[in-house]
Design an enzyme around this catalytic site. Sequence first.
Site, PDB file in Angstrom:
ATOM      1  N   PRO A   1       0.824  -1.216   0.000  1.00 54.22           N
ATOM      2  CA  PRO A   1       0.000   0.000   0.000  1.00 54.22           C
ATOM      3  C   PRO A   1       0.857   1.265   0.000  1.00 54.22           C
ATOM      4  O   PRO A   1       1.890   1.323   0.660  1.00 54.22           O
ATOM      5  CB  PRO A   1      -0.782  -0.111   1.314  1.00 54.22           C
ATOM      6  CG  PRO A   1       0.099  -0.928   2.207  1.00 54.22           C
ATOM      7  CD  PRO A   1       0.857  -1.873   1.310  1.00 54.22           C
ATOM      8  N   GLY A   2       0.420   2.252  -0.751  1.00 53.92           N
ATOM      9  CA  GLY A   2       1.086   3.552  -0.751  1.00 53.92           C
ATOM     10  C   GLY A   2       0.102   4.615  -0.291  1.00 53.92           C
ATOM     11  O   GLY A   2       0.041   4.988   0.879  1.00 53.92           O
TER      12      GLY A   2
ATOM     13  N   CYS B   1       3.263  29.803 -14.681  1.00 49.92           N
ATOM     14  CA  CYS B   1       2.812  30.310 -15.977  1.00 49.92           C
ATOM     15  C   CYS B   1       2.295  29.199 -16.867  1.00 49.92           C
ATOM     16  O   CYS B   1       2.908  28.839 -17.871  1.00 49.92           O
ATOM     17  CB  CYS B   1       3.951  31.056 -16.645  1.00 49.92           C
ATOM     18  SG  CYS B   1       4.571  32.375 -15.595  1.00 49.92           S
TER      19      CYS B   1
END
Length: 424
Positions: A282-283, A350
């Site tokens: 799991p992350g 930008c």
Amino acid sequence: MTLPGSPFVAYRDAALHLDGVPLDALADRFGTPLYVYSQAAMLAALAPYQRALAGRKHLVCYAMKANSNLAVLQTFAQAGCGFDIVSGGELERVLAAGGDAGKVVFSGVGKTRGEMRRALAAGVRCFNVESEAELEVLSEVAVSLGRRAPVSLRVNPDVDAKTHPYISTGLKGNKFGIAHDRAVAAYRRAAALPGLEVVGIDCHIGSQITQTSPYLDALERVLDLVEEVEAAGVPIHHLDLGGGLGIRYTDEEPPGADAMIAQLLARIEARGHGHREVIFEPGRSLVGNAGVLVTEVLYLKPGAQRNFCIVDAAMNDLMRPAMYEAYMATAACRLRDEAPVRYDVVGPVCESGDWLARDRDLAVRQGDRLAILSAGAYGMSMASNYNTRGRPAEVMIADGQAHLIRERETPAELFRGERLLPTP
Ligand SMILES: *Cc1c(COP(=O)(O)O)cnc(C)c1O
């Protein structure tokens, strides 16, 4: 007022707190943009995995690409976790944080020979091999070091995307894993190569999965393969079922890790595979809801069509909205008793794609802080220096105290390795 995500994020009086600490105070002390994590929230997210797997052979390997700060790794290492890594750089982080290489599984479709050598020398638990070509190279590298590399093949279970739209890595036609119909041949080859030792099987079907059914479908396919591979004379020790469990960003309702794992274990037992060690990777589900990004409102810019709330965090600090059009909840760090106005929350970069949140009703003034919630996963770890912007500082709340776990980058650091051309 209820907030999506973590119970660790809440208003007290009118001030937004994470794990009992007011975020405005942290912004005063450490500046903005600022990632703030709660160690207790991370451990609370780990607990259901550990509960569901208690009493059987298992390993939880935190998929550290979600958030690879050393203090985060240290937290999970101390809690007994191993790590799922996808680069040599991540291995160095594990070692620097005091993690155990013997609990590391090494995933990724493009491992270099240099990365393989370093991982073998460090003694990683397993290489999750993603192609037949990689098997050949890994064997060569291991033989050249007089070693045998422990391998698991990442198989692509090709689970049906139509019924499970969140799956993006477990389908035919993507770059990950070895096709189901090539897997038995690949295992035979792995078993025959002098530098390899087959130890397991692995799959990882995608990310932000909010149902149990894709996992169950993938599991059936993986167990079918295990039976075929063992019938072909190649024993398989562990089952690595990957990561990918989703979290709540807004109104998702993913299953709890404990409920999901209980269902998987029941099927594993029922099919007679209960003796095998089980690994999860799991992350997001361990760190996503444990962190927020605090940012200051620089300017309010009303417009004919849209109103903009220009903040000091941008797409380089938090890429998920620009990259995946991801929805991230936002909350003012101080509640104002004023009528909210509808804003797009945008950064100074930008690019028109530089937005963090769209169409949000906010009662904020210039100088107020906003928290972007559920930013603990794939936030800082994906941050860049675009527009020569230093990456944010990071703070971890542990035992009620705020600790600076990464300093804000300065402009000089950003061009430290650059060189001017010689002048005549
Ligand atoms: C990214 C990844 C994970 C973790 O995925 P999450 O969605 O963060 O749980 C696990 N295993 C592999 C191989 C990965 O690439």
